[in-house]
Write a protein that holds these residues in place. Structure first.
Motif, PDB file in Angstrom:
ATOM      1  N   PRO B  11     -24.296   4.061 -67.789  1.00 40.71           N
ATOM      2  CA  PRO B  11     -24.490   4.299 -66.607  1.00 40.71           C
ATOM      3  C   PRO B  11     -23.240   4.897 -65.554  1.00 40.71           C
ATOM      4  O   PRO B  11     -22.359   4.477 -66.331  1.00 40.71           O
ATOM      5  CB  PRO B  11     -24.986   3.077 -65.738  1.00 40.71           C
ATOM      6  N   THR B  12     -23.089   6.041 -64.880  1.00 36.12           N
ATOM      7  CA  THR B  12     -22.148   6.351 -63.732  1.00 36.12           C
ATOM      8  C   THR B  12     -21.625   5.507 -62.960  1.00 36.12           C
ATOM      9  O   THR B  12     -22.994   4.929 -62.143  1.00 36.12           O
ATOM     10  CB  THR B  12     -21.596   7.890 -63.513  1.00 36.12           C
ATOM     11  N   PRO B  13     -20.703   6.028 -61.943  1.00 33.89           N
ATOM     12  CA  PRO B  13     -20.550   5.519 -61.091  1.00 33.89           C
ATOM     13  C   PRO B  13     -21.780   5.155 -59.621  1.00 33.89           C
ATOM     14  O   PRO B  13     -21.845   6.301 -59.569  1.00 33.89           O
ATOM     15  CB  PRO B  13     -19.705   5.422 -60.409  1.00 33.89           C
ATOM     16  N   VAL B  14     -22.384   4.182 -58.864  1.00 33.06           N
ATOM     17  CA  VAL B  14     -22.891   4.904 -57.421  1.00 33.06           C
ATOM     18  C   VAL B  14     -22.194   4.615 -56.110  1.00 33.06           C
ATOM     19  O   VAL B  14     -21.922   3.561 -56.221  1.00 33.06           O
ATOM     20  CB  VAL B  14     -24.006   3.953 -58.570  1.00 33.06           C
ATOM     21  N   LEU B  19     -26.947   2.429 -53.603  1.00 32.45           N
ATOM     22  CA  LEU B  19     -27.310   0.996 -53.630  1.00 32.45           C
ATOM     23  C   LEU B  19     -28.164   0.206 -52.537  1.00 32.45           C
ATOM     24  O   LEU B  19     -28.657  -0.408 -52.525  1.00 32.45           O
ATOM     25  CB  LEU B  19     -25.557   0.623 -54.238  1.00 32.45           C
ATOM     26  N   LEU B  20     -27.475   0.547 -50.842  1.00 37.10           N
ATOM     27  CA  LEU B  20     -28.231   0.015 -50.806  1.00 37.10           C
ATOM     28  C   LEU B  20     -29.287   0.229 -51.072  1.00 37.10           C
ATOM     29  O   LEU B  20     -30.403  -0.264 -49.868  1.00 37.10           O
ATOM     30  CB  LEU B  20     -27.763   0.063 -49.428  1.00 37.10           C
ATOM     31  N   LEU B  22     -31.592   0.713 -52.768  1.00 40.76           N
ATOM     32  CA  LEU B  22     -31.864   0.456 -54.440  1.00 40.76           C
ATOM     33  C   LEU B  22     -32.269  -0.402 -53.694  1.00 40.76           C
ATOM     34  O   LEU B  22     -33.803  -1.692 -54.149  1.00 40.76           O
ATOM     35  CB  LEU B  22     -30.735   0.631 -55.543  1.00 40.76           C
ATOM     36  N   ALA B  23     -31.530  -1.571 -51.924  1.00 40.23           N
ATOM     37  CA  ALA B  23     -32.369  -2.975 -52.451  1.00 40.23           C
ATOM     38  C   ALA B  23     -33.238  -2.723 -50.884  1.00 40.23           C
ATOM     39  O   ALA B  23     -33.792  -3.765 -50.556  1.00 40.23           O
ATOM     40  CB  ALA B  23     -30.505  -3.593 -51.788  1.00 40.23           C
ATOM     41  N   LYS B  24     -33.448  -1.579 -50.898  1.00 40.36           N
ATOM     42  CA  LYS B  24     -34.269  -1.547 -49.443  1.00 40.36           C
ATOM     43  C   LYS B  24     -35.794  -1.510 -50.399  1.00 40.36           C
ATOM     44  O   LYS B  24     -35.999  -1.390 -51.855  1.00 40.36           O
ATOM     45  CB  LYS B  24     -34.932  -0.270 -49.250  1.00 40.36           C
ATOM     46  N   HIS B  25     -36.893  -2.777 -49.431  1.00 41.93           N
ATOM     47  CA  HIS B  25     -38.389  -2.683 -50.174  1.00 41.93           C
ATOM     48  C   HIS B  25     -38.623  -1.776 -50.877  1.00 41.93           C
ATOM     49  O   HIS B  25     -38.835  -1.182 -49.580  1.00 41.93           O
ATOM     50  CB  HIS B  25     -38.844  -4.039 -48.885  1.00 41.93           C
ATOM     51  N   GLN B 192     -28.544   8.296 -64.923  1.00 41.12           N
ATOM     52  CA  GLN B 192     -27.577   7.866 -64.552  1.00 41.12           C
ATOM     53  C   GLN B 192     -26.322   8.593 -64.896  1.00 41.12           C
ATOM     54  O   GLN B 192     -25.241   8.265 -65.172  1.00 41.12           O
ATOM     55  CB  GLN B 192     -28.035   6.347 -65.987  1.00 41.12           C
ATOM     56  N   PRO B 198     -28.657   4.862 -60.909  1.00 38.68           N
ATOM     57  CA  PRO B 198     -29.079   3.624 -62.125  1.00 38.68           C
ATOM     58  C   PRO B 198     -29.682   4.741 -62.859  1.00 38.68           C
ATOM     59  O   PRO B 198     -31.094   5.202 -62.789  1.00 38.68           O
ATOM     60  CB  PRO B 198     -29.265   2.348 -61.677  1.00 38.68           C
ATOM     61  N   PRO B 199     -29.997   4.045 -64.204  1.00 39.14           N
ATOM     62  CA  PRO B 199     -31.012   4.448 -64.857  1.00 39.14           C
ATOM     63  C   PRO B 199     -32.134   4.047 -64.858  1.00 39.14           C
ATOM     64  O   PRO B 199     -33.070   3.388 -63.917  1.00 39.14           O
ATOM     65  CB  PRO B 199     -30.271   4.272 -67.011  1.00 39.14           C
ATOM     66  N   ASN B 245     -38.254   2.816 -56.083  1.00 40.15           N
ATOM     67  CA  ASN B 245     -36.337   2.253 -55.284  1.00 40.15           C
ATOM     68  C   ASN B 245     -35.713   3.288 -55.708  1.00 40.15           C
ATOM     69  O   ASN B 245     -35.009   3.538 -55.210  1.00 40.15           O
ATOM     70  CB  ASN B 245     -36.204   1.100 -55.910  1.00 40.15           C
TER      71      ASN B 245
END
Lengths: 383, 383
Positions: B11-14, B19-20, B22-25, B192, B198-199, B245
């Motif tokens: 994986p490379t930097p995200v 990232l936020l 991804l964290a959503k429902h 990724q 992310p992958p 996500n």
């Protein structure tokens, strides 16, 4: 208001801990840090599957997991019996056909369970032991029917040769599925269901008997080759780049599941199912599947006289509650309430109460206001 | 300190926005809200791929995407040429063999590029037009070699029949790959990498010529059947439950990429590569691949006299910088610096400065302290 409540059979609600885990920056998958996570996840997956067999993780949807579960253990022309009484059963027939298996579909009407007698007949008649596998959808997500896996599995065991392959996508983590006790050979499932994380991971549990069949199985495979996953999992790693963030999230939800305990998880799903069904009855709406074979994960309702999509649309607009519709010929004929995974008693009460308001708004006046909630409450008060 | 910096090729930097996201429902994937996201994502994927062809998203790793790209357009026994000069080229040979293709591997030493003359020879000799596909890894992640796709593609076009299939996993979004201008038939990649998420997602771009071949292709497939993805994508949906996500996160990073612009993205990767290579030279460490064919995504270094794993381990422990090691026979012989995706000039300076401290600590005193950073700075000052 941005306050969505998922009551569909997948994606299912995700706990905040898991959402925050998802938002963590990915780590390298070839590190000891990731291997430590893999080790614990693998151990906990075995606990959840009630097995000492391999439980493998693939970067696929539930369909990909079931496909892997089928193709790794069979060769072209192999005779298989496939149960088909809904959208997913039909899909496993299609997959078996796509790979050139000799497929016999054992069908039942959508909304009815598979007839175990038909399996008994075919299996007992097969004295030449040519049936290589019996493929069953445990909980048929499209209709909310729970097939009688225990009986069909017993018949497969009497046959002695065939492998039993199970689509447990919406039963794993909702209904007792003791893999080792029952001797289930292949059990496939997906992350956005009982596992309480978003979609993206598929799981396949594989018995020693299935691994024996793997040795001579000739269907082509590479990305879905479970042998590769087994070898890597034994070393706490993965054959291909895994969806790191999802696995880190799974790490947290498996711990939550262990804290809750298997019995409590199963009892909770049973209670959610009973309360939902009681409430639907209280609202004088017909249940699509009978009590005897109702899925612990999904309740399908056929609101005769009202278009089910109108109910779904209003529930969504008015209360931010997402319900699922019917698929294929059941489109607009049924709606489905998911009560799988991270779902609490309160969620059922919310959903039923909102459904009451919605039904009244749509002119369905065939129930006493409050009767749905009261019926659900009765279940919650007595369990 | 929990302050990890990923300088591996995936994986490379995200970025934080992703990232936020991804964290959503998760939302339901059969909703207009999700379809709207799919529509924009698909449009932006075409922009990124410089094509009007289909660009399809699968819930698989990069390997799964390449496999789909191969098996959808071929039949058992089809003759294929597969370039193999690293871990991934070898993998595409293995996949082709697993599916019973008639595989001819065109090999080169790891660290060297594929010899285009060998392709010319085979393709020109094939007057019967039996070669159905030429499969090439564009940027070989295991060695940091960029193969000469443009030339090999031209030879394939002269052949006239064969499809060109490209593993662009670490070149897509890092190096100019004008699919329509070059007429590339199949281009596969993974999330990724250049995509900055992310992958978990694989991508396959498919030309009309490849779709023609699809019609008669006989290798079995279902989950990897790109026809299903094409049909669904046209309706802004997916054939199977997608990793919601990740797609929501991709939605944000594709917008970031559009804001940056394709030319700027390619120029940035070129600059990061040049600075990294200049710095490695400044530290008197041998580069594993020569300038002529150096990947814009990964720089491999062979620190003769020092075990590369010692460098990686100290970089990790002392500076929380993750570098990649060598694979297979290159284990402990090389280390690889990833500069792919969400990587800035500052990241290269940090990495090189930390590498200087690390090398000194390990007794490598064959360079003037500061020489690595100075060499990188020279590139940054002049571009």
């Amino acid at each position: 208001m941005d306050k969505l409540m998922l009551m569909i059979p997948g994606p299912t609600p995700v706990p905040e801990t898991a959402l925050l885990a998802l938002a963590k920056h990915p780590i390298g998958h070839r590190t000891s840090e990731f291997s430590n996570i893999m080790a614990e996840v693998t151990e906990n997956l075995k606990w959840l599957h009630q097995t000492t067999n391999d439980v493998l993780m693939l970067n696929v949807s539930g369909t990909g997991a079931v496909e892997a579960g089928i193709i790794n253990f069979l060769s072209p022309g192999d005779r298989v019996l496939v149960g088909s009484n809904g959208k997913f059963g039909e899909r496993w027939v299609e997959i078996s056909q796509a790979y050139g298996l000799n497929v016999e579909a054992i069908t039942a009407e959508w909304g009815k369970p598979l007839d175990t007698a038909l399996f008994a007949e075919k299996l007992q008649a097969d004295t030449q032991k040519q049936i290589k596998a019996v493929i069953i959808t445990h909980s048929e997500t499209s209709t909310g029917v729970l097939n009688d896996l225990e009986t069909i599995n017993r018949l497969v065991k009497e046959h002695g040769q065939a492998l039993i392959m199970v689509d447990a996508v919406t039963s794993l983590g909702a209904f007792n599925l003791p893999i080792d006790t029952w001797g289930l050979d292949v059990v496939a499932s997906g992350s956005q269901k009982g596992y309480m994380i978003p979609p993206g991971l598929g799981f396949v549990a594989v018995s020693p008997k299935a691994w024996e069949a793997y040795k001579t199985a000739k269907l082509p495979k590479y990305y879905l080759d479970l042998g590769k996953y087994s070898k890597s999992t034994a070393k706490n790693t993965t054959p291909f780049t895994p969806p790191v963030n999802l696995i880190v999230a799974l790490h947290t939800t498996l711990r939550m599941m262990k804290d809750e305990g298997l019995d409590s998880i199963f009892t909770r799903h049973q209670r959610l199912k009973n309360a939902t069904r009681a409430a639907v009855r209280g609202l004088n709406l017909p249940l699509f599947a009978a009590d005897d074979y109702a899925s612990p994960a999904i309740t399908a309702v056929s609101p005769q006289g009202i278009e089910s999509d109108k109910i779904r649309s209003l529930m969504n607009k008015r209360f931010d509650i997402a319900l699922a519709g019917g698929q294929d010929h059941l489109k607009n004929k049924i709606f489905r309430i998911g009560h799988l995974g991270f779902v609490s008693d309160r969620d059922i009460l919310s959903c039923i109460a909102a459904l009451e308001v919605t039904l009244t708004e749509l002119g369905h006046e065939n129930f006493t206001p409050g009767a749905g909630v009261a019926a659900a409450a009765k279940i919650f008060n007595h369990s």
